[in-house]
Design a protein around this motif. Structure first.
Motif, PDB file in Angstrom:
ATOM      1  N   VAL A 501       2.544 -51.678  24.890  1.00  9.36           N
ATOM      2  CA  VAL A 501       3.792 -50.952  24.660  1.00  9.36           C
ATOM      3  C   VAL A 501       4.057 -50.993  23.164  1.00  9.36           C
ATOM      4  CG1 VAL A 501       6.258 -50.831  25.133  1.00  9.36           C
ATOM      5  CG2 VAL A 501       4.676 -51.577  26.932  1.00  9.36           C
ATOM      6  N   LEU A 502       4.065 -49.827  22.540  1.00 15.56           N
ATOM      7  CA  LEU A 502       4.228 -49.770  21.091  1.00 15.56           C
ATOM      8  C   LEU A 502       5.692 -49.983  20.715  1.00 15.56           C
ATOM      9  CD1 LEU A 502       1.925 -46.736  20.290  1.00 15.56           C
ATOM     10  CD2 LEU A 502       1.391 -49.166  20.088  1.00 15.56           C
ATOM     11  N   PRO A 503       5.917 -50.547  19.544  1.00 19.76           N
ATOM     12  CA  PRO A 503       7.305 -50.684  19.088  1.00 19.76           C
ATOM     13  C   PRO A 503       7.911 -49.319  18.797  1.00 19.76           C
ATOM     14  CG  PRO A 503       5.759 -51.359  17.374  1.00 19.76           C
ATOM     15  CD  PRO A 503       4.947 -51.115  18.599  1.00 19.76           C
ATOM     16  N   ILE A 504       9.216 -49.259  18.877  1.00 18.03           N
ATOM     17  CA  ILE A 504       9.957 -48.012  18.643  1.00 18.03           C
ATOM     18  C   ILE A 504      10.868 -48.230  17.449  1.00 18.03           C
ATOM     19  CG2 ILE A 504      11.616 -46.369  19.598  1.00 18.03           C
ATOM     20  CD1 ILE A 504      10.592 -47.132  22.373  1.00 18.03           C
ATOM     21  N   MET A 505      10.791 -47.315  16.485  1.00 18.19           N
ATOM     22  CA  MET A 505      11.619 -47.434  15.286  1.00 18.19           C
ATOM     23  C   MET A 505      12.607 -46.273  15.213  1.00 18.19           C
ATOM     24  SD  MET A 505       9.158 -48.900  12.281  1.00 18.19           S
ATOM     25  CE  MET A 505       8.014 -47.538  12.216  1.00 18.19           C
ATOM     26  N   SER A 506      13.771 -46.549  14.702  1.00 22.73           N
ATOM     27  CA  SER A 506      14.782 -45.513  14.482  1.00 22.73           C
ATOM     28  C   SER A 506      15.526 -45.859  13.204  1.00 22.73           C
ATOM     29  CB  SER A 506      15.753 -45.431  15.667  1.00 22.73           C
ATOM     30  OG  SER A 506      16.417 -46.673  15.846  1.00 22.73           O
ATOM     31  N   GLY A 507      16.161 -44.833  12.632  1.00 23.53           N
ATOM     32  CA  GLY A 507      16.865 -45.083  11.386  1.00 23.53           C
ATOM     33  C   GLY A 507      17.996 -44.102  11.165  1.00 23.53           C
ATOM     34  N   THR A 508      18.993 -44.536  10.419  1.00 23.76           N
ATOM     35  CA  THR A 508      20.123 -43.702  10.018  1.00 23.76           C
ATOM     36  C   THR A 508      20.454 -44.039   8.564  1.00 23.76           C
ATOM     37  OG1 THR A 508      21.729 -45.358  10.784  1.00 23.76           O
ATOM     38  CG2 THR A 508      21.064 -43.649  12.366  1.00 23.76           C
ATOM     39  N   CYS A 509      21.372 -43.251   8.033  1.00 21.54           N
ATOM     40  CA  CYS A 509      21.799 -43.462   6.647  1.00 21.54           C
ATOM     41  C   CYS A 509      23.311 -43.331   6.570  1.00 21.54           C
ATOM     42  CB  CYS A 509      21.174 -42.431   5.705  1.00 21.54           C
ATOM     43  SG  CYS A 509      19.377 -42.307   5.812  1.00 21.54           S
ATOM     44  N   ASP A 510      23.892 -43.984   5.606  1.00 21.68           N
ATOM     45  CA  ASP A 510      25.255 -43.662   5.213  1.00 21.68           C
ATOM     46  C   ASP A 510      25.179 -43.148   3.768  1.00 21.68           C
ATOM     47  OD1 ASP A 510      24.963 -45.901   3.626  1.00 21.68           O
ATOM     48  OD2 ASP A 510      26.400 -47.137   4.735  1.00 21.68           O
ATOM     49  N   GLN A 511      26.228 -43.253   2.983  1.00 25.55           N
ATOM     50  CA  GLN A 511      26.215 -42.682   1.646  1.00 25.55           C
ATOM     51  C   GLN A 511      25.443 -43.530   0.648  1.00 25.55           C
ATOM     52  OE1 GLN A 511      30.221 -41.721   0.424  1.00 25.55           O
ATOM     53  NE2 GLN A 511      30.072 -39.712   1.418  1.00 25.55           N
TER      54      GLN A 511
END
Length: 912
Positions: A501-511
């Motif tokens: 089971v591969l790792p899952i990455m996610s990302g967001t940004c603010d200012q």
């Protein structure tokens, strides 16, 4: 003294019988059984009595008890056989030294068994008395037992007067211990043939270990094996031990001599995979002087004859050839037993059985008959065994399953060695493994083990990116009872599953920052994290706010982080990207990748009313080799006021640095270039792979002496930064304080906030992320609504045109703001309070909650514009603070302002 030397003390305590001193008469009691088998008496002792005890046997002769040592037993016609578990058989010849013989017809055998426990005071004794009748004596009887050879010969009856005479005339004791000096039953001397003659008187023969006596009708001689006067002879290919003696004894008619001989087999056994063949010479030549006729032939087991049906049931055969009598016994016959062994720690087995052969023949010339009886224990050679390893693992169940066997009943599994250490069977089960012993119908056993793939004793590696190979190395530690002989059996189990089971990455940004989250896969945290071009180290993790909780990890990186790259620069923002790779540690396979790019507020060019231009040059990914410190304006003497490896900041007046001015229509444009000159200001060449014609154009437009438009452009090149015209927003937030100190504020999760009627509500409106002292925030208009929609009705004004609503009986109160550790620029914050209220209609509360909304204006304090930028609640004299009836609430719009709309969460009126 006979001792069960091969019975190990493997129980915790000796077995103490409840009924000591038991007398037995041809019956079974308390694990003891005696019976008569022709010319021998058998006594069987069950292992339940023997285990954990040391056994001593005494012969009972009237009132005397004679301890039977091994040498005494062989001399006097006693033998004993014990299997490894304590099952014991004791054989007594009816012609034995201490047997009460009545006219060679009735024989009373007395034995005393004493069993000693671990404590010498724990003694259990059993008196055994067995009476046997036997009258079918042949002229000559030969008995071959495991420790002695015995021959008895019929002689004429001796009268009472002759009995007990000796050559020297002394009246010696009759049927006493042969170790006593003097002759017995009129026996004078003996001549042994080795084959050379050796003469001995009775006393010398007895001291040499032989026994001789006369009974009412027989002369008896007995010899242990391997004495000085016995010898070996090969008869028809079978090794035999031979005992020949001439015995002189006194009879009424004078001195008589009888020639006696015994010959017993010491071999003649052949083994195949499934059969034991015992060969005995058909003609035992040391015993014969002429031709014979065989009249009877029998086989038996453990001294007891078997009839034809019993032999057939067991698969036994008794046959003859020209030279041999052949007894065949199938390997594994129930009359014998298997035993485990471990020479050199390798598993072997043997099979033990004790056949008996009894032959009756008649001499053709004399008509004398001979009964020849052999008790012959047979043990097979060591037979190596390779226990089968049956791997029953079904990978999809994620459990290793193995069967190990088969083993004999005397094998026990003691422990298992795993990759992490040695565990006993009990410890293995306690860890969640399943170890079981399974008994089979034939008395053998197998062992089974089950271990989950996820156990820490299982080794894992990934031969392919999506495949896991599981490896379970085992060493089964086994022992053989009762000796506790150890041996081991290594087993390697392997299984593969496409279960990664591969790792899952996610990302967001603010200012300002990147926020990256990684959900672990089946590798857990066992991977390499590559952030940008570098592997994540402990120092980097600290800088990037690394956090891990066992199932996830997170990183927080500023967009200007060293490992981030700039993709694009616009007039109002910069596009920054962070790359994150997760690699398999062993093979560098890519397990997951994330390329997170976001726009972050960044003003590239600013035009100021005082005729100053500022510009920011950024090294983007397409100009990877650019050195910002080498950038200049058109005038090469105008270098960056600040630069590092990623930025160059210029500030200059529009009438300097080679800035050009152009007029068209109502506009005036100032323009310059940020460039990389081939030569520096001193004329030295800049060694850079970037082409010398690199250009970045910056410009400002002015209308009627007022800053109107900001533009940023660049000569289009695929590898140069391209500036785009864009807009940005100033961030303003409104918070509800918990008290007038304005130190603690309600958070998002605290809403809705509950307040009492007329309880003050302390609001703070703040300009975020700015330290410009020339900016001021003005709370222009604030109002309350019944619903979350800021345009909904009914509504009530709280602040009108930056002042309190004078039509409100509970007027809004403005609170001063001073600098402190939190407040750096007081003009960026406005504070006011209003008392809690609710909307009513016809004295009925419409809803017990309100929402507060504000329009906030950001002003440049250096601007001369009219309106609210004069300050909070600053108006020309005579201007009203209340909104005229029918006037709609509108958003202000001036050239020098920025306006933001903000609202609070729900505030609920408490009914308490």
């Amino acid at each position: 003294m006979l001792r069960l030397g091969n019975i190990l003390l493997w129980m915790a305590a000796a077995i103490i019988l409840a009924r000591p001193n038991v007398k037995l008469h041809s019956q079974s009691s308390s694990g003891l059984r005696s019976d008569c088998a022709a010319n021998v008496m058998r006594l069987s002792l069950d292992k339940a009595l023997a285990v954990g005890n040391q056994l001593e046997v005494e012969a009972i002769n009237g009132t005397k008890h004679i301890l039977l040592t091994p040498s005494m037993a062989a001399q006097c016609g006693y033998s004993m056989e014990s299997d490894p578990w304590g099952n014991t058989r004791i054989y007594t010849s009816l012609m034995g030294c201490f047997v009460d013989n009545k006219d060679d017809a009735t024989f009373k055998v007395g034995l005393k068994l004493q069993m000693y426990g671990e404590n010498p005071s724990d003694v259990v004794s059993h008196d055994v008395s067995q009476t046997c009748s036997y009258t079918r004596w042949a002229s000559r009887e030969i008995l071959c037992d495991r420790n002695y050879m015995e021959v008895s010969h019929h002689i004429a009856n001796l009268d009472a007067e002759a009995k007990g005479q000796t050559r020297d005339g002394k009246d010696d004791k009759l049927n006493v211990n042969p170790e006593a000096s003097g002759a017995s039953q009129g026996i004078w001397k003996m001549t042994f043939y080795t084959p050379e003659p050796v003469a001995m008187v009775l006393q010398e023969a007895e001291q040499a270990g032989y026994a001789a006596k006369t009974t009412s009708s027989r002369l008896v001689m007995r010899s242990p094996y391997n004495t000085a006067e016995t010898y070996s002879e090969d008869v028809a290919g079978v090794p035999m031990e031979v005992f020949r003696v001439s015995t002189y004894y006194m009879a009424p008619q004078g001195l008589n001599v009888v020639n006696l001989a015994a010959a017993c087999p010491k071999g003649g056994v052949l083994f195949t995979e499934d059969m034991i063949s015992w060969h005995v010479p058909r003609r035992v030549t040391p015993l014969l002087d002429g031709s014979i006729t065989v009249s009877e032939m029998h086989m038996g087991i453990n001294g007891q004859r078997l009839d034809r049906s019993q032999m057939a049931t067991r698969g036994y055969t008794l046959s003859t050839t020209d030279f041999h009598i052949v007894v065949e016994i199938p390997l594994g016959s129930p009359d014998g037993y298997y035993k485990s062994h471990a020479p050199d720690y390798q598993y072997h087995i043997t099979y033990f059985v004790e056949p008996m052969l009894e032959v009756l023949w008649r001499a053709d010339d004399t008509q004398d008959n001979t009964r020849y009886k052999v008790l012959f224990p047979i043990m097979t050679p060591l037979m190596p065994q390779s226990p089968q390893i049956q791997d029953d693992t079904v990978p999809e169940t994620r459990v290793f399953s193995v069967l190990l066997g088969t083993f004999l009943h005397d094998v026990e599994l003691r422990n298992i060695s795993f990759s992490t250490g040695v565990l006993t069977v009990e410890e293995s089960n306690a860890k969640g493994f399943t170890v079981q012993e399974h008994s089979l119908a034939n008395g053998s056993k197998i062992f089974s083990l089950q271990v989950p793939f996820d156990a820490n004793v299982v080794l894992k590696h990934n031969p392919e990116r999506m495949v896991t190979s599981y490896f379970l190395p085992l060493i089964f530690g086994l022992i053989i009872l009762p000796e506790e002989t150890p041996f081991a059996l290594p087993v390697d189990l392997r299984a593969s599953l496409q279960d990664v089971v591969l790792p899952i990455m996610s990302g967001t940004c603010d200012q300002n920052q990147f926020y990256i989250s990684v959900k672990f896969g089946s590798h857990g945290s066992n991977f390499k994290a590559i952030v940008g071009p570098r592997e994540l180290t402990a120092e980097m993790a600290e800088d990037y706010n690394f956090y891990e909780n066992g199932t996830h990890l997170s990183l927080i990186l500023p967009y200007t982080a060293k490992d981030a790259v700039f993709e694009l620069l616009t007039a109002e923002s910069v596009k920054s990207r962070i790359d994150l790779l997760l690699l398999d540690r062993a093979n560098d396979w890519v397990l997951a990748d994330l390329y997170l790019a976001c726009y972050f507020p960044l003003k590239a060019t600013e035009c100021h009313p005082n005729g100053t231009m500022t510009a920011l040059a950024v090294k983007v990914e397409s100009t990877r080799n650019l050195k910002p410190s080498q950038l200049t304006l058109k005038d090469q003497s105008c270098t960056p006021q600040f630069s590092d490896d990623r930025f160059a900041y210029f500030s200059f007046s529009v009438d300097t640095c080679g800035t050009t001015r152009t007029f068209f229509d109502n506009y005036m444009m100032y323009e310059n270039e940020i460039r990389l000159s081939y030569n520096d200001a001193k004329g030295a060449a800049n060694k850079s792979p970037v082409d010398p014609d690199y250009r970045q154009t910056i410009s400002c437009f002015y209308v009627v002496n007022e800053t109107q438009t900001v533009a940023f452009s660049a000569k289009p090149r695929t590898y140069e930064p391209a500036a785009e015209i864009g807009t940005g927003q100033l961030m303003v937030q409104m918070r509800l304080a918990q008290d007038p100190s304005y130190e603690l504020f309600y958070q998002a999760e605290d809403y809705p906030v509950v307040k009492y009627l007329r309880q003050p509500l302390y609001f703070e409106v703040e300009l975020m992320h700015s330290t410009d002292p020339y900016l001021e925030l003005i709370a222009e208009n604030c109002w309350a609504t019944l619903y979350e929609d800021r345009t909904s009705l009914p509504s009530w004004d709280i602040i009108v045109d930056s002042c309190e609503n004078r039509d409100d009986s509970y007027a809004t109160i403005f609170h001063p703001v001073v600098s402190d550790s939190r407040v750096l620029v007081p003009s960026h914050i406005k504070r006011f309070s209003v008392k809690m209220f609710t909307f009513t209609k016809d004295d009925e509360v419409l809803k017990d909650q309100i929402y507060v909304h504000c329009d906030a204006v950001i002003c440049d304090t250096t601007s001369q514009a009219d309106g609210s930028c004069r300050g909070q609640c600053v108006h020309p004299p005579g201007q009203s603070y209340s909104r005229p009836a029918g006037v709609k609430r509108e958003r202000r719009s001036t050239d020098s302002t920025r306006q933001s709309q903000i609202s609070s969460g729900a505030i609920i009126l408490s009914n308490l």
